[in-house]
Design a protein around this motif. Structure first.
Motif, PDB file in Angstrom:
ATOM      1  N   LEU A 162       0.830  -1.207   0.000  1.00 58.76           N
ATOM      2  CA  LEU A 162       0.000   0.000   0.000  1.00 58.76           C
ATOM      3  C   LEU A 162       0.859   1.250   0.000  1.00 58.76           C
ATOM      4  N   ARG A 163       1.848   1.275   0.861  1.00 60.32           N
ATOM      5  CA  ARG A 163       2.737   2.444   0.918  1.00 60.32           C
ATOM      6  C   ARG A 163       3.459   2.652  -0.406  1.00 60.32           C
ATOM      7  N   SER A 164       3.939   1.585  -0.977  1.00 59.84           N
ATOM      8  CA  SER A 164       4.730   1.684  -2.198  1.00 59.84           C
ATOM      9  C   SER A 164       3.901   2.189  -3.370  1.00 59.84           C
ATOM     10  N   ILE A 165       2.704   1.606  -3.583  1.00 63.95           N
ATOM     11  CA  ILE A 165       1.917   2.025  -4.747  1.00 63.95           C
ATOM     12  C   ILE A 165       1.319   3.416  -4.543  1.00 63.95           C
ATOM     13  N   HIS A 166       1.054   3.810  -3.304  1.00 57.79           N
ATOM     14  CA  HIS A 166       0.577   5.165  -3.012  1.00 57.79           C
ATOM     15  C   HIS A 166       1.635   6.188  -3.443  1.00 57.79           C
ATOM     16  N   THR A 167       2.865   5.953  -3.032  1.00 59.72           N
ATOM     17  CA  THR A 167       3.950   6.869  -3.383  1.00 59.72           C
ATOM     18  C   THR A 167       4.243   6.837  -4.873  1.00 59.72           C
ATOM     19  N   ARG A 168       4.253   5.640  -5.472  1.00 62.61           N
ATOM     20  CA  ARG A 168       4.539   5.510  -6.897  1.00 62.61           C
ATOM     21  C   ARG A 168       3.478   6.229  -7.737  1.00 62.61           C
ATOM     22  N   HIS A 169       2.231   6.159  -7.327  1.00 65.06           N
ATOM     23  CA  HIS A 169       1.175   6.875  -8.057  1.00 65.06           C
ATOM     24  C   HIS A 169       1.439   8.384  -8.033  1.00 65.06           C
ATOM     25  N   LEU A 170       1.753   8.904  -6.857  1.00 69.51           N
ATOM     26  CA  LEU A 170       1.991  10.348  -6.726  1.00 69.51           C
ATOM     27  C   LEU A 170       3.201  10.807  -7.529  1.00 69.51           C
ATOM     28  N   LEU A 171       4.212   9.947  -7.664  1.00 74.01           N
ATOM     29  CA  LEU A 171       5.418  10.299  -8.411  1.00 74.01           C
ATOM     30  C   LEU A 171       5.231  10.142  -9.926  1.00 74.01           C
ATOM     31  N   SER A 172       4.144   9.526 -10.333  1.00 73.00           N
ATOM     32  CA  SER A 172       3.954   9.210 -11.749  1.00 73.00           C
ATOM     33  C   SER A 172       2.739   9.867 -12.383  1.00 73.00           C
ATOM     34  N   VAL A 173       1.691  10.085 -11.605  1.00 78.01           N
ATOM     35  CA  VAL A 173       0.419  10.581 -12.140  1.00 78.01           C
ATOM     36  C   VAL A 173       0.130  11.972 -11.575  1.00 78.01           C
ATOM     37  N   PRO A 174       0.103  12.994 -12.410  1.00 82.33           N
ATOM     38  CA  PRO A 174      -0.139  14.339 -11.887  1.00 82.33           C
ATOM     39  C   PRO A 174      -1.578  14.556 -11.450  1.00 82.33           C
ATOM     40  N   LEU A 175      -1.749  15.473 -10.521  1.00 82.77           N
ATOM     41  CA  LEU A 175      -3.064  16.032 -10.219  1.00 82.77           C
ATOM     42  C   LEU A 175      -3.272  17.153 -11.227  1.00 82.77           C
ATOM     43  N   GLU A 176      -4.277  17.023 -12.076  1.00 80.15           N
ATOM     44  CA  GLU A 176      -4.489  18.046 -13.106  1.00 80.15           C
ATOM     45  C   GLU A 176      -5.959  18.133 -13.494  1.00 80.15           C
ATOM     46  N   ASN A 177      -6.363  19.345 -13.883  1.00 80.64           N
ATOM     47  CA  ASN A 177      -7.743  19.601 -14.291  1.00 80.64           C
ATOM     48  C   ASN A 177      -7.801  20.144 -15.719  1.00 80.64           C
ATOM     49  N   LEU A 178      -6.837  19.764 -16.544  1.00 78.84           N
ATOM     50  CA  LEU A 178      -6.675  20.384 -17.858  1.00 78.84           C
ATOM     51  C   LEU A 178      -7.770  19.975 -18.841  1.00 78.84           C
ATOM     52  N   THR A 179      -8.445  18.868 -18.572  1.00 75.50           N
ATOM     53  CA  THR A 179      -9.554  18.459 -19.439  1.00 75.50           C
ATOM     54  C   THR A 179     -10.606  19.547 -19.522  1.00 75.50           C
ATOM     55  N   MET A 180     -10.982  20.095 -18.370  1.00 76.11           N
ATOM     56  CA  MET A 180     -12.047  21.098 -18.344  1.00 76.11           C
ATOM     57  C   MET A 180     -11.611  22.438 -18.920  1.00 76.11           C
ATOM     58  N   HIS A 181     -10.305  22.638 -19.117  1.00 76.85           N
ATOM     59  CA  HIS A 181      -9.808  23.883 -19.715  1.00 76.85           C
ATOM     60  C   HIS A 181      -9.341  23.667 -21.151  1.00 76.85           C
ATOM     61  N   SER A 182      -9.714  22.513 -21.689  1.00 82.15           N
ATOM     62  CA  SER A 182      -9.414  22.246 -23.098  1.00 82.15           C
ATOM     63  C   SER A 182     -10.659  21.745 -23.833  1.00 82.15           C
ATOM     64  N   GLY A 183     -11.813  22.236 -23.346  1.00 78.74           N
ATOM     65  CA  GLY A 183     -13.055  22.028 -24.068  1.00 78.74           C
ATOM     66  C   GLY A 183     -13.750  20.702 -23.873  1.00 78.74           C
ATOM     67  N   GLU A 184     -13.376  19.932 -22.846  1.00 80.39           N
ATOM     68  CA  GLU A 184     -14.010  18.636 -22.626  1.00 80.39           C
ATOM     69  C   GLU A 184     -14.621  18.561 -21.232  1.00 80.39           C
ATOM     70  N   LEU A 185     -15.491  17.587 -21.034  1.00 82.94           N
ATOM     71  CA  LEU A 185     -16.196  17.409 -19.777  1.00 82.94           C
ATOM     72  C   LEU A 185     -15.685  16.161 -19.070  1.00 82.94           C
ATOM     73  N   ILE A 186     -15.489  16.259 -17.756  1.00 80.98           N
ATOM     74  CA  ILE A 186     -15.090  15.111 -16.955  1.00 80.98           C
ATOM     75  C   ILE A 186     -16.338  14.417 -16.430  1.00 80.98           C
ATOM     76  N   ARG A 187     -16.447  13.110 -16.667  1.00 83.15           N
ATOM     77  CA  ARG A 187     -17.562  12.303 -16.172  1.00 83.15           C
ATOM     78  C   ARG A 187     -17.026  11.208 -15.254  1.00 83.15           C
ATOM     79  N   LEU A 188     -17.819  10.860 -14.256  1.00 84.17           N
ATOM     80  CA  LEU A 188     -17.399   9.862 -13.274  1.00 84.17           C
ATOM     81  C   LEU A 188     -17.632   8.462 -13.827  1.00 84.17           C
ATOM     82  N   ASP A 189     -16.605   7.917 -14.446  1.00 86.35           N
ATOM     83  CA  ASP A 189     -16.667   6.599 -15.063  1.00 86.35           C
ATOM     84  C   ASP A 189     -15.287   5.969 -14.960  1.00 86.35           C
ATOM     85  N   LEU A 190     -15.188   4.837 -14.272  1.00 84.20           N
ATOM     86  CA  LEU A 190     -13.889   4.208 -14.042  1.00 84.20           C
ATOM     87  C   LEU A 190     -13.165   3.876 -15.348  1.00 84.20           C
TER      88      LEU A 190
END
Length: 285
Positions: free
Chosen positions: A30-58
């Protein structure tokens, strides 16, 4: 049952996690994949500022984060992370958080933020791979009110009449006796991904939401953190003397290259940079 379009091994490869013979649902994993996710996947909201809509779908989260090697905001990052943890055999509960804005000083509405409670070997842990610069690099114990050091930051979880408060000591504070600042509050009431649908739209349309008012992309680095916001690139480096911070102004034509080179993010549509003031909400929560 795991969807054929969503593969645990591909997700683990995306975040650079090498499980060897196969990951087991342990605290170390758990500790390892939590840290690895943060080091690899950014927190970003650029979809909504490039003309697209975010929908809650896995499946959309998976395609965006794993296939397109993008990032997402809290519902996307923590939503997909909860799927991964469940697929690996962890006991996961989705929780609702209310973020205290550093700009307005106000809490967001209920279901403002998606966080995770994970039970491992009889102990409960707070996981959050979708918060940003004040977040914690590895899970925090929910079984103690004592301060917990994660990387270069100190956090604690305080309880008051059934409400829990995640607090931190800012990594930029120069005072020897640092103040504890609230990041968000939450309860242990179980939630489902669908519960966050209305707030997902709120964050894409409300002038009281940082995600609507500012185009943001931020990523944890081994040596610090790098953040794009509006037309600025902010780099934090942790040293033995403290935090070194550098801000670089960007021209509009530079931004796509910076996103690609620094964050590995390539947008399918042109971005409209945004950095507007946030309006305090009319209702206090």
């Amino acid at each position: 049952m795991t969807s054929p379009q969503m593969d645990v091994g591909e997700y683990l490869s995306r975040i650079g996690f090498e499980p060897g013979s196969g990951p087991r649902p342990t605290l170390e994993t758990l500790r390892s994949i939590h840290t690895r996710h943060l080091l690899s996947v950014p927190l970003e909201n650029l979809t909504m500022h490039s003309g697209e809509l975010i929908r809650l779908d896995l499946h959309l989260f998976y395609d965006k984060i794993v296939k397109q090697r993008r990032g997402g905001f809290c519902y996307e990052n923590n939503g997909l992370f909860s799927w991964l943890l469940t697929a690996l055999g962890f006991q996961v509960t989705l929780l609702s958080g209310q973020v205290k804005s550093g700009f307005t000083g106000c809490y967001g509405p209920p279901l403002d933020h998606l966080i995770l409670m994970v039970v491992v070997e009889g102990r409960s842990w707070l996981c959050d791979v979708g918060f940003g610069s004040a977040g914690f690099s590895s899970p925090l114990s929910l079984d103690t009110a004592d301060p917990q050091e994660r990387g270069h930051c100190m956090h604690r979880i305080r309880e008051d009449t059934g409400m829990f408060y995640l607090e931190w000591q800012s990594d930029e504070s120069s005072n020897e006796c640092k103040d504890w600042d609230v990041l968000y509050k939450f309860t242990f009431e179980p939630r489902s991904l669908e519960d966050f649908t209305k707030m997902c739209m709120y964050h894409q349309s409300s002038p009281s939401s940082i995600y609507f008012c500012k185009s943001v992309c931020t990523l944890l680095k081994p040596e610090g953190r790098v953040t794009y916001i509006g037309r600025r690139l902010i780099t934090k480096t942790f040293t033995t003397e403290g935090v070194m911070k550098h801000t670089r102004d960007l021209k509009d034509e530079e931004i796509p290259l910076v996103l690609a080179e620094v964050f590995g993010v390539i947008l399918p549509s042109p971005l409209t940079p945004k950095d507007e003031e946030i309006t305090p909400p009319q209702v206090k929560y």
